[in-house]
Structures are given as structure tokens and as C-alpha cells.
Design a protein around this motif. Structure first.
Motif, short mmCIF file in Angstrom:
data_model
loop_
_atom_site.label_atom_id
_atom_site.label_comp_id
_atom_site.label_asym_id
_atom_site.label_seq_id
_atom_site.Cartn_x
_atom_site.Cartn_y
_atom_site.Cartn_z
N MET A 1 -0.21 1.36 11.80
CA MET A 1 -1.56 1.83 11.49
C MET A 1 -2.47 0.62 11.50
O MET A 1 -2.07 -0.48 11.11
CB MET A 1 -1.64 2.58 10.15
N SER B 1 -9.50 4.60 11.14
CA SER B 1 -8.17 4.00 11.19
C SER B 1 -7.40 4.70 12.31
O SER B 1 -7.70 5.84 12.64
CB SER B 1 -7.43 4.18 9.87
N GLN C 1 0.82 -1.21 0.00
CA GLN C 1 0.00 0.00 0.00
C GLN C 1 0.86 1.27 0.00
O GLN C 1 0.61 2.19 -0.77
CB GLN C 1 -0.89 -0.04 1.25
N ASP D 1 2.23 -1.52 8.56
CA ASP D 1 0.96 -1.20 7.92
C ASP D 1 0.03 -2.36 8.27
O ASP D 1 -0.02 -3.37 7.58
CB ASP D 1 1.14 -1.06 6.42
N SER E 1 -12.23 -0.37 9.52
CA SER E 1 -13.30 -0.39 8.52
C SER E 1 -13.10 -1.49 7.49
O SER E 1 -13.81 -1.54 6.50
CB SER E 1 -13.33 0.95 7.80
N GLU F 1 3.75 -4.81 5.62
CA GLU F 1 2.29 -4.88 5.53
C GLU F 1 1.81 -6.25 6.03
O GLU F 1 2.22 -7.29 5.51
CB GLU F 1 1.86 -4.65 4.07
N ASN G 1 -2.13 -7.10 1.47
CA ASN G 1 -3.34 -7.04 0.65
C ASN G 1 -3.14 -7.64 -0.75
O ASN G 1 -3.76 -8.64 -1.11
CB ASN G 1 -3.78 -5.57 0.57
N SER H 1 -6.71 -0.53 10.78
CA SER H 1 -7.94 -0.07 10.16
C SER H 1 -9.13 -0.79 10.80
O SER H 1 -9.10 -2.01 10.98
CB SER H 1 -7.88 -0.37 8.66
N ALA I 1 -3.33 -2.54 8.51
CA ALA I 1 -4.75 -2.34 8.21
C ALA I 1 -5.53 -3.63 8.51
O ALA I 1 -6.66 -3.59 8.99
CB ALA I 1 -4.94 -1.93 6.76
N ARG I 2 -4.89 -4.77 8.26
CA ARG I 2 -5.55 -6.07 8.49
C ARG I 2 -4.81 -6.91 9.53
O ARG I 2 -4.81 -8.14 9.47
CB ARG I 2 -5.65 -6.85 7.17
N GLU J 1 -0.95 4.97 -2.32
CA GLU J 1 -1.18 6.20 -1.56
C GLU J 1 -0.84 7.43 -2.39
O GLU J 1 -0.51 8.49 -1.85
CB GLU J 1 -0.43 6.12 -0.21
C1 PLP Z 1 -7.12 0.18 3.38
C2 PLP Z 1 -5.67 0.13 3.69
C3 PLP Z 1 -5.03 1.20 4.32
C4 PLP Z 1 -5.71 2.52 4.62
O1 PLP Z 1 -6.90 2.40 5.31
P1 PLP Z 1 -7.87 3.65 5.49
O2 PLP Z 1 -9.16 3.04 5.83
O3 PLP Z 1 -7.87 4.41 4.20
O4 PLP Z 1 -7.29 4.46 6.59
C5 PLP Z 1 -3.70 1.07 4.64
N1 PLP Z 1 -3.02 -0.05 4.38
C6 PLP Z 1 -3.58 -1.11 3.77
C7 PLP Z 1 -2.78 -2.35 3.52
C8 PLP Z 1 -4.93 -1.05 3.41
O5 PLP Z 1 -5.48 -2.09 2.79
#
Ligand code: PLP
Length: 274
Positions: free
Chosen positions: A136, A149, A24, A110, A140, A77, A81, A138, A112-113, A29
Motif C-alpha cells: 500500500m 492511497s 500501523q 505497508d 496524502s 512498514e 511511523n 499513500s 504509506a511512506r 487499524e
Molecule cells: C497513514 C498510514 C496508512 C493509511 O493511510 P490512508 O491515508 O488512511 O490510506 C497506512 N500505513 C501507515 C504506516 C500510515 O502511516
């Protein structure tokens, strides 16, 4: 924004961040780390998106004098993803931590997941984040909150992030009511990620993928005509996306139960058949 603020807080301008080829931070970005954070991003490539310490070490340039850009940060990450929701193995995380300490560079997660990695492996979240200076996460994605996030770090890093959040237009006074949904997601939806993983396995089997190729809730399917398959699925009420001309991506989420997954699997199998 959470990735941007975390990296911003960690690194000096004019340095570089290392990330995986499909990550990501490198791809999705809009060049923000270059435009806003004034850093360059250099990438390694691994078929499963792993932060293989050997590949990362080969790129590391922590201090080569006033000739080559100085590496300041490694970004990982987890889960990855575009590699298909892959979990970073424990040895990889430990290896990156060891490299970072030895070479004096920072680590950003990163995540997010990261909840998916936690539920898939049973590794405590503290352990998944332990090797990182910032993270970070997430709320959502698989957790199903409508928005939200978080950027995590020590008090000094978070103080810096608060300034830059405001500076970049993210000083969002009205977010509190939405945060209530995030708290609900954290209280009630973490364990339910396992259902999403099981549903992804159902979809993956229909697409003819090997069992081990799907670790969490993302199914990446190679196919000759991704756009056509996406259209055929949509016509049957199943939404998947093309992430390349020959790659299709399906993601299960909180709103999908196993009956839906079986139906989606049938539709996808037909769509892939042409
Ligand atoms: C979706 C995603 C983000 C960012 O999430 P936001 O909801 O836009 O803050 C960051 N890293 C990865 C790997 C993501 O899939």
C-alpha cells in the motif's frame, strides 16, 4: 483500506499476519484485520521498527499442523511511523524475502511512506517493493495530495481487492477528480520530500536529538510531559502530537519551509524546557 484489502487478498481466514509491535496494521487499524479479514496479528519488537529477519523467523509458524495458527504473511512498514520515520535497511528487506520464499509465506509492504525511504536512500522504488507480494502506498502524507492511497499487487490480487473495496463501501465513483491531485503530487512532489527531511533535522536538533535518530520527516521526542509540551507548542502556533504520555511526535510536510522549521524548532525547544 489499502492495507486491509492487500492483506485480505493475500491470506486465508484463520491464519496469522506478523508485524512489528508499533506497526500501523497491528495498532492503528481498529482491529480491522481481525474483524474483517479474520486473521490474528502477532508481533515482534525492534527499537527502530526494523523487520529484523532473526526476530521474524523466531515467530514464523508456517505449518505446525492443526495445533498452532499458521503464519501466512509478514507485514513490513517502510518507513516505520511510530519508530520515528525509520527506513528499513536493504539487508532487512532481502532477509525477509529470503525467509518468505524459504517458508512459503507472503509479504505485504505497508509503504504509506515508501517515497520517503526512496528519497532518503536513493534506492529505486521498484527495489523497495521487489520483495513484497502486495503493497500500500499513500499519496496524502509527505507527497501532499489531499487524499488518496493505492493498493498494489498482481492482477489476481487487485481483482480480489476491487470486489472487497466495493463490498466494504469503498466503491467511490467520484474519486477521479481527486486523483488528478495525486498525479500532480507524483509528478512534482517526490523530490521535495528531501526538503521535509532537512526541515525535520532542524527540528530534531532543537529538541536535542542525535543527528542519526531522524532519518526522514518524523521527529519523535522523549519528554516527561508530552501533553504539556503539545499545549505550549499549540499556544505558539506549532502543532505537534503526543503519541504517549512521554513521547511527542513532530512531522514536517510539504507546506513547511526552512524558515517555518527554524521557528517551529525555537518554539519546540522552549516548550520542552518547560
Ligand atoms: C497513514 C498510514 C496508512 C493509511 O493511510 P490512508 O491515508 O488512511 O490510506 C497506512 N500505513 C501507515 C504506516 C500510515 O502511516
Amino acid at each position: 483500506l489499502a492495507n486491509l484489502l492487500a492483506v485480505r487478498a493475500l491470506v486465508e481466514r484463520g491464519t496469522e499476519v506478523l508485524g512489528e509491535f508499533g506497526a500501523q496494521v497491528a495498532r492503528a487499524e481498529m482491529g480491522a484485520h481481525g474483524v474483517v479479514n479474520a486473521v490474528t496479528v502477532r508481533t515482534w519488537s525492534h527499537p527502530l521498527g526494523h523487520a529484523d529477519p532473526q526476530l521474524v523467523e523466531a515467530l514464523l509458524a508456517p505449518d505446525l499442523g492443526p495445533f498452532l495458527v499458521r503464519t501466512s504473511c509478514i507485514s513490513i512498514e517502510n518507513t516505520h511511523n511510530f519508530a520515528g520515520g525509520r527506513v528499513q535497511p536493504r539487508a532487512v528487506l532481502a532477509g525477509i524475502r529470503e525467509l518468505a520464499v524459504r517458508h512459503g509465506v507472503r509479504v505485504h509492504l505497508d509503504g504509506a511512506r515508501v517515497w520517503n525511504a526512496h528519497v532518503r536512500t536513493g534506492t529505486p522504488l521498484e527495489q523497495l517493493c521487489a520483495g513484497a507480494d502486495t503493497a500500500m502506498v499513500s499519496l496524502s502524507k509527505g507527497l501532499g495530495a489531499p487524499v488518496g492511497s493505492l493498493m498494489l499487487g498482481d492482477a489476481e490480487l487487485v481483482a480480489d481487492a476491487r470486489i472487497w473495496r466495493k463490498r466494504l463501501g469503498g466503491g467511490w465513483r467520484q474519486a477521479g477528480i481527486l486523483a488528478a491531485a495525486d498525479v500532480h503530487a507524483l509528478d512534482h512532489h517526490v523530490e521535495r520530500l528531501a526538503d521535509g527531511h532537512a526541515n525535520a533535522a532542524i527540528v530534531a536538533a532543537a529538541a536535542g536529538l542525535a543527528r542519526h535518530s531522524v532519518e526522514t520527516n518524523i521527529v519523535v521526542v522523549p519528554t516527561d510531559d508530552a501533553a504539556g509540551a503539545v499545549d505550549r507548542c499549540r499556544a505558539q502556533g506549532v502543532l505537534v502530537s503526543a503519541v504517549g504520555p512521554r513521547v511527542l511526535r513532530a512531522v514536517t510536510h510539504l507546506g513547511i519551509d526552512s524558515r517555518d522549521a527554524h521557528r517551529a524548532a525555537d518554539v519546540l525547544a522552549n516548550a520542552l524546557g518547560g
